[in-house]
Design a protein around this motif. Structure first.
Motif, PDB file in Angstrom:
ATOM      1  N   HIS A 111       0.840  -1.194   0.000  1.00 45.46           N
ATOM      2  CA  HIS A 111       0.000   0.000   0.000  1.00 45.46           C
ATOM      3  C   HIS A 111       0.876   1.245   0.000  1.00 45.46           C
ATOM      4  O   HIS A 111       0.603   2.227  -0.704  1.00 45.46           O
ATOM      5  CB  HIS A 111      -0.898   0.001   1.243  1.00 45.46           C
ATOM      6  N   ALA A 112       1.918   1.220   0.830  1.00 41.58           N
ATOM      7  CA  ALA A 112       2.818   2.366   0.923  1.00 41.58           C
ATOM      8  C   ALA A 112       3.484   2.661  -0.416  1.00 41.58           C
ATOM      9  O   ALA A 112       3.602   3.828  -0.830  1.00 41.58           O
ATOM     10  CB  ALA A 112       3.880   2.108   1.992  1.00 41.58           C
ATOM     11  N   ALA A 113       3.923   1.625  -1.109  1.00 39.57           N
ATOM     12  CA  ALA A 113       4.590   1.817  -2.400  1.00 39.57           C
ATOM     13  C   ALA A 113       3.668   2.494  -3.409  1.00 39.57           C
ATOM     14  O   ALA A 113       4.078   3.397  -4.152  1.00 39.57           O
ATOM     15  CB  ALA A 113       5.076   0.472  -2.942  1.00 39.57           C
ATOM     16  N   VAL A 114       2.406   2.066  -3.447  1.00 37.59           N
ATOM     17  CA  VAL A 114       1.441   2.690  -4.352  1.00 37.59           C
ATOM     18  C   VAL A 114       1.239   4.157  -3.983  1.00 37.59           C
ATOM     19  O   VAL A 114       1.254   5.046  -4.844  1.00 37.59           O
ATOM     20  CB  VAL A 114       0.093   1.941  -4.316  1.00 37.59           C
ATOM     21  N   ARG A 115       1.047   4.418  -2.699  1.00 39.82           N
ATOM     22  CA  ARG A 115       0.774   5.785  -2.268  1.00 39.82           C
ATOM     23  C   ARG A 115       1.972   6.715  -2.504  1.00 39.82           C
ATOM     24  O   ARG A 115       1.792   7.903  -2.804  1.00 39.82           O
ATOM     25  CB  ARG A 115       0.371   5.783  -0.792  1.00 39.82           C
ATOM     26  N   LEU A 116       3.169   6.203  -2.387  1.00 46.05           N
ATOM     27  CA  LEU A 116       4.341   7.037  -2.636  1.00 46.05           C
ATOM     28  C   LEU A 116       4.407   7.453  -4.106  1.00 46.05           C
ATOM     29  O   LEU A 116       4.675   8.617  -4.426  1.00 46.05           O
ATOM     30  CB  LEU A 116       5.610   6.286  -2.237  1.00 46.05           C
ATOM     31  N   SER A 117       4.186   6.502  -5.004  1.00 49.63           N
ATOM     32  CA  SER A 117       4.175   6.835  -6.424  1.00 49.63           C
ATOM     33  C   SER A 117       3.056   7.828  -6.729  1.00 49.63           C
ATOM     34  O   SER A 117       3.247   8.811  -7.460  1.00 49.63           O
ATOM     35  CB  SER A 117       4.001   5.558  -7.252  1.00 49.63           C
ATOM     36  N   HIS A 118       1.889   7.579  -6.151  1.00 50.81           N
ATOM     37  CA  HIS A 118       0.746   8.476  -6.344  1.00 50.81           C
ATOM     38  C   HIS A 118       1.051   9.869  -5.808  1.00 50.81           C
ATOM     39  O   HIS A 118       0.703  10.887  -6.427  1.00 50.81           O
ATOM     40  CB  HIS A 118      -0.481   7.889  -5.647  1.00 50.81           C
TER      41      HIS A 118
END
Length: 446
Positions: free
Chosen positions: A247-254
Motif C-alpha cells: 500500500h505504501a509503495a502505491v501511495r508514494l508513487s501516487h
C-alpha cells in the motif's frame, strides 16, 4: 567465458535455426533479407554469410557474432514463424540473447539490444510481445476460463511489468504505456472473474504493480485523469493486511505525481503521511526510507525545517539497515536519498550543501533506469547555482539538463527546467540566457 559456455551458446544458435527448419544457406538468406528490410543491405555474398553462420555454431571453436550480425539476428528471431513479434520468456528472441550471453556478449550490450527491439515493438503493433508465445496462448485460454489461472502465468505477467519498468528512461513513455496496456487490461478482467482463491493475493500483487506503473506512465504522458483512476485501482489491489508496504509503495508513487499535477501540497501530503503509516507497519525498510524521504521533501517545501530534518534522519536510519531479503523491489538507493537531502536544503537549509548533495546524487545515478531521476537532480543542482548567484555556470549545466529531459521525456524534469528558467529572469538580457532560450525553443518548442 569458458569453452563449455561457448559450446552451449553455439548449440542454442543451432537449435534455433533447426527449429525453424532452416539450413545454413536458408539462415544466410534470411539474414540478408532482414538487412535489406532494415535498410542495411549486405555487400557480401550469401556463401560468405553462410560460412559465418557455421563459425557461430562450431562444435569446437565457436565465435561470437559481430554487433551488426547480433542486431540482424535480433530482428530475425524477434519475429516468430507467424510474423508476430515476441520478446518475452520462451521466445526465440529470449533464447538468442541467452546464446549470445554464453558466447561472451556483455549484459550491458544485451540490454541495449533488448531495449532497441522493444522500441520497435509498438510500431509493429506487437503489444503482447513481452509475453512469449506459450504465455500468450495461456493468457488467451485463461481469459476465456479464469478458473485455469496458474502460478506460471502470474509470474510471466510480473516479469512483463518488471521489463517495462526497467526501460523507463530508455524508451519513450507512450511506447511503454502501450506495451503495458495488455497486462493492465488482463489484470482487470481476471480480478473481476472467479479465479482460484489461493492465487488471488499474487494476482492482486501483480495488478497493483501494473496499475501503479501505468498510472505513472499516464502522468508522464499528461493524462492526469487516467493516472488518478489507475492509482485508485492500484490502491485497491494493494490492500493486503499482511503486506502494508505494498500500500505504501502505491501511495508514494501516487504522491509524487500528485505533487506535480495538482496545486498546493495538501493532497500530496495526505498520501505521503498515509504511506509513512503503512511503511512503518510493513516489512520493507527500503519503502520506509523512501516514505520518510518524500515526507522530508513535502515538509521542506512547506517551510517546516525541523520536521524535514527529522524525516531525513529517519530515512537515513532506514537506509543504513540491512536490506537483504527486503520484499520490495524498489530501486531507492543512497544516491536517490542524497537528492532528497539536496531538495530539503534547497528549501530550508544551506544552499551550498544542497548543491553538493545534488552533485553527488547525479554522479551516482548512472543506470539507464535512473536517467529520468538524474535529469531532475541535475536541474535542481542548477537551481542551487542560480540561488548561489552563479547564473552563468547554472546555464551551462541546464544545457545538459535540456538534452537529458528531451531524451527521457520526463515531465517532472521539464517542470523543473521551467522553474530554473524563471529563476534566471534577473539575467534575461545576458547572452548566456539567450543561448539557453534558443536551446529550449529548439528542443521543446517553447
Amino acid at each position: 567465458m569458458s569453452t563449455r559456455d561457448k559450446l552451449v551458446g553455439a548449440a542454442t544458435l543451432k537449435r534455433l535455426r533447426l527449429a525453424r527448419g532452416w539450413s545454413l544457406s536458408d539462415t544466410a538468406r534470411a539474414i540478408i533479407d532482414t538487412a535489406a528490410r532494415l535498410g542495411q543491405p549486405f555487400d557480401i555474398s550469401a556463401a560468405s554469410v553462410q560460412r559465418t553462420v557455421a563459425r557461430w555454431e562450431s562444435g569446437t571453436a565457436p565465435i561470437l557474432p559481430s554487433e551488426r550480425y547480433q542486431l540482424l539476428l535480433s530482428h530475425l528471431y524477434a519475429r516468430g514463424p507467424d510474423g508476430q513479434t515476441s520478446l518475452g520468456a520462451g521466445s526465440d528472441f529470449a533464447e538468442l540473447l541467452d546464446a549470445l550471453g554464453h558466447l561472451g556478449e556483455s549484459e550491458r550490450h544485451l540490454g541495449e539490444l533488448r531495449a532497441l527491439l522493444l522500441r520497435t515493438t509498438t510500431d509493429s503493433g506487437g503489444l503482447l510481445a513481452l509475453l512469449g508465445p506459450p504465455t500468450q496462448r495461456t493468457l488467451s485460454v485463461v481469459l476465456a476460463d479464469p478458473s485455469r489461472l496458474d502460478e506460471g502465468l502470474i509470474a510471466a505477467m510480473r516479469d512483463a511489468v518488471a521489463t517495462v519498468n526497467g526501460h523507463v528512461g530508455s524508451i519513450p513513455f507512450m511506447r511503454l504505456q502501450l506495451m503495458l496496456t495488455p497486462i493492465v487490461e488482463s489484470c482487470r478482467r481476471l480480478l473481476a472473474s472467479p479465479v482460484p482463491k489461493m492465487l488471488l493475493p499474487d494476482l492482486k500483487s501483480v495488478a497493483a504493480q501494473a496499475y501503479t506503473l501505468s498510472g505513472r506512465l499516464a502522468f508522464e504522458t499528461r493524462d492526469d485523469e487516467a493516472s488518478r483512476a489507475l492509482y485508485t485501482s492500484a490502491t485497491n489491489a494493494a490492500d493486503d493486511p499482511a503486506a502494508p508496504w505494498r500500500h505504501a509503495a502505491v501511495r508514494l508513487s501516487h504522491a509524487l505525481v500528485t505533487l506535480y499535477s495538482r496545486p498546493g501540497l495538501d493532497a500530496a501530503k495526505q498520501l505521503v503521511d498515509a504511506a509513512v503509516r503503512d511503511a512503518r507497519a510493513g516489512q520493507s525498510v527500503t519503502i520506509r526510507a523512501r516514505a520518510h524521504a518524500l515526507q522530508a521533501e513535502i515538509a521542506a517545501r512547506a517551510g517546516q525545517a525541523k520536521h524535514a530534518q527529522t524525516a531525513l534522519a529517519l530515512a537515513w536510519y532506514d537506509m543504513d539497515k540491512d536490506r537483504d531479503g527486503d520484499p520490495a523491489t524498489s530501486s531507492f538507493s543512497p544516491a536517490h536519498l542524497r537528492g532528497f537531502e539536496g531538495i530539503t536544503n534547497l528549501y530550508v537549509g544551506d544552499l551550498s550543501a544542497a548543491h553538493d548533495y545534488f552533485a553527488r546524487s547525479a554522479e551516482s545515478l548512472l543506470a539507464p533506469r535512473e536517467r529520468v531521476q538524474r535529469a531532475i537532480v541535475a536541474t535542481d543542482q542548477a537551481i542551487a547555482r542560480i540561488r548561489l548567484d552563479d547564473p552563468r555556470s547554472a546555464a551551462e549545466l541546464l544545457h545538459e539538463c535540456i538534452d537529458a529531459a528531451s531524451e527521457t521525456g520526463g515531465r517532472v524534469a521539464a517542470i523543473r527546467l521551467r522553474r530554473a528558467r524563471r529563476d534566471l529572469r534577473p539575467w534575461r538580457r545576458e547572452d548566456f540566457v539567450a543561448d539557453l532560450d534558443d536551446h529550449l525553443i529548439e528542443v521543446f518548442g517553447a
